[in-house]
Enzyme design. Structure first.
Site, PDB file in Angstrom:
ATOM      1  N   ASP A  79      23.519  40.496  35.962  1.00 41.09           N
ATOM      2  CA  ASP A  79      23.485  41.739  36.135  1.00 41.09           C
ATOM      3  C   ASP A  79      22.429  41.975  37.631  1.00 41.09           C
ATOM      4  O   ASP A  79      22.064  40.739  38.285  1.00 41.09           O
ATOM      5  CB  ASP A  79      21.801  40.988  35.423  1.00 41.09           C
ATOM      6  CG  ASP A  79      21.291  42.597  35.371  1.00 41.09           C
ATOM      7  OD1 ASP A  79      20.918  43.404  36.340  1.00 41.09           O
ATOM      8  OD2 ASP A  79      19.858  42.390  35.082  1.00 41.09           O
ATOM      9  N   HIS A 113      42.261  30.042  43.624  1.00 37.04           N
ATOM     10  CA  HIS A 113      41.362  29.063  42.271  1.00 37.04           C
ATOM     11  C   HIS A 113      41.202  28.099  42.660  1.00 37.04           C
ATOM     12  O   HIS A 113      41.120  27.005  42.049  1.00 37.04           O
ATOM     13  CB  HIS A 113      42.650  29.736  41.149  1.00 37.04           C
ATOM     14  CG  HIS A 113      42.082  29.110  39.607  1.00 37.04           C
ATOM     15  ND1 HIS A 113      41.166  28.018  39.865  1.00 37.04           N
ATOM     16  CD2 HIS A 113      42.572  29.381  38.407  1.00 37.04           C
ATOM     17  CE1 HIS A 113      40.648  27.898  37.832  1.00 37.04           C
ATOM     18  NE2 HIS A 113      41.813  28.319  37.687  1.00 37.04           N
TER      19      HIS A 113
END
Length: 495
Positions: A417, A198
């Protein structure tokens, strides 16, 4: 369940009823066993490999910002994406496509292929070694449509198998900063699970990198967004001068309101579509009904209901931590954080209230506190946090008697995608903050089984508290409808 209740009623009046209830119980048990069986699948993994940049990259030491390296971000965050089979990609192996695209993306995002080092004053920097990220190829003997609702929402069943924790890979220093696992399914679809350190990026930064991977996987020569490092924008001033109050980093010793990590911690995901959001909003004062954002409305609702369910002492100070992104907000100067910046660019402002007020006062009280806390964040606030980090040794935000909410509805996880279309689900793989369950929830965009677009919120609470929490949320929905049969849709329960 309604049918079972009818047959129980019949059983009170005749012996035939006993036969009915026996049959129904058999059917119920059979359904439960079938559902459980549908979740049992085997994942076969190959040995993890390192995927490095596909081309030459600079060897240098790059300091993180003083927002990046605070204690509260020194952990790995998992996200997961589920993809259906796609006829146009017949013959294409998602493992090969993604492995190649990751390597090419790392040429542009080469710090992610490095390793973290700690400098003086606990300062973190990334050594851009080009060693690469971990990549796991896997297969599972299951079809996507057989997984059921329990696999479509966090916390995902079998996550440990879908995102294997390679031994020695989850440390802060010296470990790979990213881990990918691509699991092919027997239906031609696949699951992409990713784990990120993170300190290197927030949700928007991770999506930016994954979007670059997706573009390259679909045939682009270059990512459309140029990555920007510029971590000095969020470094402490010299000398540091934290001029604002930051109660989110208070040292709190009273732990009466802290959730105990019990064996019966339960997980449920609650779906809020337009009618549910409107129902909760109807409880607010007229002015707040119009001005409060959906995040503020739902966060205030969850904070109030959670406090009621936990039943702390009346004088306990309850905290609601809101993740607020500083990119392009109304109070942040335009372009203060440039397009392409993929570091952590958010703050943890906190709303604080005595438990008695949260429980007794109207919902508007909680929502207004959340709204006020969010409104504090501007670039001066961010610089003040950076100064505080240096002055106080990079503390963790306070988790005592606290609850944290993060809105990822606009992060873009659901738009990624890689050639197989948009994911059936894309977003956080579980709640919690690092290894601390029960203190954090994400607001995640979701299309439910009825085709309704809305927000799903995973919640983690002790089992006996969860039932009370769901009941309190249901109370806030009932006045908004003509009939008392509307309640928050529990998408998943794993008590």
């Amino acid at each position: 369940m309604h049918s079972l209740m009818v047959y129980i009623s019949l059983a009170n009046t005749s012996r035939i009823g006993h036969l009915y209830i026996y049959i129904i119980l058999l059917l119920v048990v059979d359904r439960v066993l079938m559902a459980a069986a549908s979740l049992r699948f085997t994942v076969r993994r190959k040995a993890a490999e390192l995927v490095g940049p596909a081309g030459p990259t600079p060897r240098e030491l790059k300091r993180l910002s003083d927002i990046d390296d605070q204690d509260g971000l020194r952990f790995h965050i998992p996200v997961i994406h589920l993809y259906r089979s796609e006829a146009s990609m017949s013959g294409r192996d998602p493992v090969a496509v993604l492995r190649d695209a990751v390597g090419r993306a790392l040429v542009h995002y080469y710090p992610l292929a490095g390793r973290l080092r700690e400098l003086e004053g606990r300062k973190l920097a990334v050594d851009c070694t080009g060693d690469g990220v971990l990549f796991i190829e896997a297969d599972a003997d299951v079809r996507l449509e057989h997984l059921g609702d329990a696999m479509l929402l966090p916390p995902f069943e079998g996550l440990d198998e879908l995102l294997w924790d390679v031994p020695g890979s989850s440390q802060v220093l010296g470990s790979p900063l990213l881990l990918f696992q691509v699991t092919r399914l027997s239906c031609g679809g696949f699951i992409l699970a990713v784990r990120l350190m993170h300190t290197m990026a927030d949700a928007q930064g991770l999506v930016q990198f994954l979007a670059a991977v997706a573009e390259l996987a679909r045939g682009a020569a270059m990512p459309s967004v140029r990555p920007v490092w510029r971590r000095e924008l969020l470094e402490a001033r010299n000398p540091p001068r934290a001029a604002l109050a930051h109660p989110e980093y208070d040292q709190v010793t009273d732990t009466r309101g802290k959730i105990q990590l019990l064996d019966d911690m339960g997980h449920r995901s609650f779906f809020f579509g337009p009618k549910e959001v409107a129902a909760v909003r109807s409880h607010l004062q007229p002015g707040l009904q119009k001005s409060a954002t959906t995040f503020e409305v739902l966060t205030g609702c969850l904070w109030k209901c959670r406090t009621l369910a936990l039943a702390p002492n009346a004088d306990d100070q309850m905290r609601m931590i809101c993740i607020v992104n500083a990119r392009g907000g109304r109070k942040c100067k335009r372009n203060a954080i440039p397009t392409g910046y993929y570091g952590n660019a958010f703050a943890f402002p906190v709303a604080i209230s005595a438990a008695r007020d949260l429980c007794a006062r109207p919902l508007s009280y909680a929502v207004q506190l959340v709204k006020d806390a969010k409104g504090q964040v501007d670039m001066e606030y961010m610089r003040s946090v950076a100064d505080l980090m240096v002055q106080r040794g990079r503390p963790h935000f306070t988790v005592e008697s606290a609850y944290l909410a993060s809105d990822v509805t606009k992060a873009g996880f659901g738009d990624l995608d890689f050639g197989w279309g948009r994911p059936l689900y894309g977003g956080p793989a579980k709640g919690g903050v690092g290894a601390i369950p029960g203190v954090a929830s994400f607001l995640i965009p979701f299309n439910n089984t009825k085709g309704e677009d809305g927000i799903v919120i995973p919640v983690c609470l002790p089992g006996h508290v969860m039932a009370k929490f769901a009941d309190e949320v249901g109370k806030l929905l009932r006045p908004a409808v003509k009939h008392a049969d509307v309640c928050p849709t529990v998408i998943k329960s794993a008590l």
